[in-house]
Design a protein around this motif. Sequence first.
Motif, PDB file in Angstrom:
ATOM      1  N   MET A  67      15.995  67.588  51.813  1.00  0.00           N
ATOM      2  CA  MET A  67      17.287  68.104  51.340  1.00  0.00           C
ATOM      3  C   MET A  67      18.074  68.625  52.532  1.00  0.00           C
ATOM      4  SD  MET A  67      15.832  70.213  48.106  1.00  0.00           S
ATOM      5  CE  MET A  67      14.510  69.524  47.140  1.00  0.00           C
ATOM      6  N   VAL A  73      25.366  65.969  46.305  1.00  0.00           N
ATOM      7  CA  VAL A  73      24.331  66.121  45.281  1.00  0.00           C
ATOM      8  C   VAL A  73      24.849  65.424  44.035  1.00  0.00           C
ATOM      9  CG1 VAL A  73      23.032  67.763  43.874  1.00  0.00           C
ATOM     10  CG2 VAL A  73      23.540  68.300  46.259  1.00  0.00           C
ATOM     11  N   LEU A  85      26.009  70.008  48.992  1.00  0.00           N
ATOM     12  CA  LEU A  85      24.971  71.000  49.237  1.00  0.00           C
ATOM     13  C   LEU A  85      25.435  71.856  50.410  1.00  0.00           C
ATOM     14  CD1 LEU A  85      22.174  72.178  48.748  1.00  0.00           C
ATOM     15  CD2 LEU A  85      21.244  70.368  50.174  1.00  0.00           C
ATOM     16  N   LYS A  88      20.854  75.772  51.714  1.00  0.00           N
ATOM     17  CA  LYS A  88      19.493  75.514  51.246  1.00  0.00           C
ATOM     18  C   LYS A  88      18.609  76.643  51.743  1.00  0.00           C
ATOM     19  CE  LYS A  88      16.645  72.821  53.533  1.00  0.00           C
ATOM     20  NZ  LYS A  88      15.939  71.679  54.111  1.00  0.00           N
ATOM     21  N   LEU A 117      19.110  75.721  46.069  1.00  0.00           N
ATOM     22  CA  LEU A 117      20.214  74.878  46.536  1.00  0.00           C
ATOM     23  C   LEU A 117      21.536  75.449  46.031  1.00  0.00           C
ATOM     24  CD1 LEU A 117      18.701  71.403  45.574  1.00  0.00           C
ATOM     25  CD2 LEU A 117      18.609  72.532  47.795  1.00  0.00           C
ATOM     26  N   VAL A 119      25.245  74.468  45.495  1.00  0.00           N
ATOM     27  CA  VAL A 119      26.089  73.281  45.407  1.00  0.00           C
ATOM     28  C   VAL A 119      27.502  73.726  45.071  1.00  0.00           C
ATOM     29  CG1 VAL A 119      26.463  71.103  44.196  1.00  0.00           C
ATOM     30  CG2 VAL A 119      24.138  71.897  44.625  1.00  0.00           C
ATOM     31  N   VAL A 145      18.660  66.123  39.731  1.00  0.00           N
ATOM     32  CA  VAL A 145      19.628  65.818  40.776  1.00  0.00           C
ATOM     33  C   VAL A 145      18.961  65.001  41.869  1.00  0.00           C
ATOM     34  CG1 VAL A 145      21.013  67.890  40.327  1.00  0.00           C
ATOM     35  CG2 VAL A 145      19.221  67.957  42.059  1.00  0.00           C
ATOM     36  N   LYS A 146      19.817  64.363  42.675  1.00  0.00           N
ATOM     37  CA  LYS A 146      19.305  63.588  43.800  1.00  0.00           C
ATOM     38  C   LYS A 146      20.304  63.631  44.936  1.00  0.00           C
ATOM     39  CE  LYS A 146      21.077  59.139  42.171  1.00  0.00           C
ATOM     40  NZ  LYS A 146      20.710  57.775  41.797  1.00  0.00           N
ATOM     41  N   GLY A 147      19.793  63.296  46.102  1.00  0.00           N
ATOM     42  CA  GLY A 147      20.604  63.159  47.299  1.00  0.00           C
ATOM     43  C   GLY A 147      20.208  61.872  47.973  1.00  0.00           C
TER      44      GLY A 147
END
Length: 163
Positions: A67, A73, A85, A88, A117, A119, A145-147
Amino acid sequence: MPWLDDRGRLFGRINIIDLAVLLLVLLVAARLGLRSRLLRAVNPSTAKPVEAVLVVEDVRQATADAMQEGENVLNTKSNAVLGKLVKKEVRPALKEVETADGRLAQAESPFKKDVYLTVRGPGQVTPNVILMGGYEMRVGASLAVKGLKFAVNTTVLSVKVEE
């Protein structure tokens, strides 16, 4: 005039299987249309900056390292961008362990991490809901969620609308 004739046609004109397939296609098209309308729910002219803190619990260090601040995100299911993002924070995961005298105590896990995180992105704010990327942001809600290099399940810890 009977509803179905001897060849299985409705009113002697429409095959019942063709009608079922047509209805299924129309239902799928309506569902996709509704979904795309929900994803476009954030109107850029009325969008406000929204900041959400998501917690990813009990992950390996490699997942936490994947991340990166500054990346987008996205919602895993729809690829809708929730925001960037901006922060972190990685902390050791806390686990409950039983002590020698039978009490429960919290101890840091040597292998697992909790990742917080932050966002930030445009959101639609109404009296009833806060939307980011077309998805409701509520404290306690689960969100996948994904990156670029990660995909995780999170829980919304806080939501703040910036003025």
